[in-house]
Design an enzyme around this catalytic site. Structure first.
Site, PDB file in Angstrom:
ATOM      1  N   ASP A  50      13.600  29.758 -12.669  1.00 10.70           N
ATOM      2  CA  ASP A  50      12.345  29.358 -13.274  1.00 10.70           C
ATOM      3  C   ASP A  50      11.389  30.538 -13.453  1.00 10.70           C
ATOM      4  O   ASP A  50      11.599  31.635 -12.910  1.00 10.70           O
ATOM      5  CB  ASP A  50      11.659  28.285 -12.423  1.00 10.70           C
ATOM      6  CG  ASP A  50      12.215  26.891 -12.689  1.00 10.70           C
ATOM      7  OD1 ASP A  50      12.972  26.723 -13.657  1.00 10.70           O
ATOM      8  OD2 ASP A  50      11.886  25.974 -11.916  1.00 10.70           O
ATOM      9  N   LYS A  72       9.423  27.319 -17.401  1.00  6.37           N
ATOM     10  CA  LYS A  72       8.417  26.592 -18.169  1.00  6.37           C
ATOM     11  C   LYS A  72       7.055  27.217 -17.915  1.00  6.37           C
ATOM     12  O   LYS A  72       6.671  27.472 -16.794  1.00  6.37           O
ATOM     13  CB  LYS A  72       8.374  25.111 -17.751  1.00  6.37           C
ATOM     14  CG  LYS A  72       9.688  24.373 -17.938  1.00  6.37           C
ATOM     15  CD  LYS A  72       9.595  22.966 -17.387  1.00  6.37           C
ATOM     16  CE  LYS A  72      10.905  22.219 -17.559  1.00  6.37           C
ATOM     17  NZ  LYS A  72      11.987  22.825 -16.735  1.00  6.37           N
ATOM     18  N   MET A 185      -1.324  24.280 -10.085  1.00  8.27           N
ATOM     19  CA  MET A 185      -1.377  24.208 -11.551  1.00  8.27           C
ATOM     20  C   MET A 185      -2.689  23.610 -12.045  1.00  8.27           C
ATOM     21  O   MET A 185      -2.725  22.884 -13.032  1.00  8.27           O
ATOM     22  CB  MET A 185      -0.186  23.388 -12.085  1.00  8.27           C
ATOM     23  CG  MET A 185       1.171  23.933 -11.694  1.00  8.27           C
ATOM     24  SD  MET A 185       2.542  22.795 -12.033  1.00  8.27           S
ATOM     25  CE  MET A 185       2.294  21.546 -10.746  1.00  8.27           C
TER      26      MET A 185
END
Length: 272
Positions: A50, A72, A185
């Site tokens: 990732d 991502k 996030m």
């Protein structure tokens, strides 16, 4: 990495099913990798990693092992999640042992459980290798304990990025928990997080911190209050990945700071 290139990954082409190891790489410092995580990396036929897997950890990948970036970023997924799930199923059925490497811990906002459900539905064997999640790793490197007697009886991890794009949270409960609140996030929603917590009863002068690139050489941390966090982020032009930490324990950051002392000791050794 395009989907077309991803599909060219090697195959064993035998009748033995491979397995998938869902592995946590920790928050960035390669020395925070567990021995089991490193073993999974070294023994894999294929590594799928990732965005939050640091370059220092990527440097540990065996040169003979096919390693593919499947990360991502915000509004930028190099391969859709459902396609990635089926890609792992397909490669495991071709006999490959896959290391699915994720930043932090695969079961803490890492979609590890979603991937495991799909793999089990296709009778693919999985193992899970926990990793140091950002909430504990990054705060420790910033000198902020998640709990401390008399200041915080618990901690709550919250995602600042929801499927519908809205932070539909129980703000009143969060404001009155008397826990350390850690938002993953959440940088893009920082102003809303600050305003909602204050409007639902959290004192505006509650200590708070922003930690950017935690546990890496590029780590930056800024301490203020829940009310001043948005201005701090703008002033210092913080970028993702950044962690938001809110609670009385942040008041200990200066007293418990240790990284500068460690670096000073290293510099002294080098100059001796």
């Amino acid at each position: 990495m395009t989907v077309e290139l991803i599909t060219k990954a090697q195959s064993k082409n035998n009748n033995t099913l491979g397995q998938v190891a869902l592995v946590g790489a920790g928050p960035g410092d390669p020395e925070l990798l567990t021995l089991k995580a490193l073993k999974a990396i070294e023994n894999a036929d294929l590594i799928l990693f990732d965005n939050l897997v640091s370059h220092e950890i990527r440097a540990l990948f065996p040169t003979h092992t096919n390693a593919i970036y499947v990360g991502k970023k915000k509004a930028d997924h190099c391969i859709p999640q459902d396609q990635l799930n089926l890609f792992m199923v397909d490669k495991a059925k071709q006999g490959l042992n896959i290391c699915r490497l994720k930043g932090g811990d695969p079961f803490v906002f890492g979609r590890g459980s979603e991937e495991q459900l799909v793999l089990h539905a296709h009778d693919i064997k999985t193992i899970v290798v926990p990793g140091v999640t950002a909430a504990s790793g990054c705060t420790a490197y910033a000198g902020i304990p998640l709990t401390h007697r008399g200041l915080s009886t618990g901690c709550t991890f919250i995602t600042g990025h929801l499927k519908n794009g809205q932070l539909d949270l129980n703000w009143s409960q969060l404001a009155h928990l008397e826990h350390t609140l850690v938002f993953y996030m959440g940088l893009g929603k920082l102003a809303e997080i600050s305003a909602q917590l204050i409007s639902h009863g959290l004192a505006s002068d509650t200590p708070a911190a922003l930690i950017e690139n935690g546990s890496t050489p590029q780590q930056r941390e800024f301490v203020g209050t829940v009310a001043t966090l948005p201005a701090l982020a703008i002033e210092h032009q913080l970028q993702s990945p950044s962690l938001i930490v809110i609670g009385k324990v942040v008041s200990l950051a200066e007293q418990l700071s240790w990284r500068d002392l460690e670096q000073a000791a290293k510099n002294q050794e080098l100059s001796a």
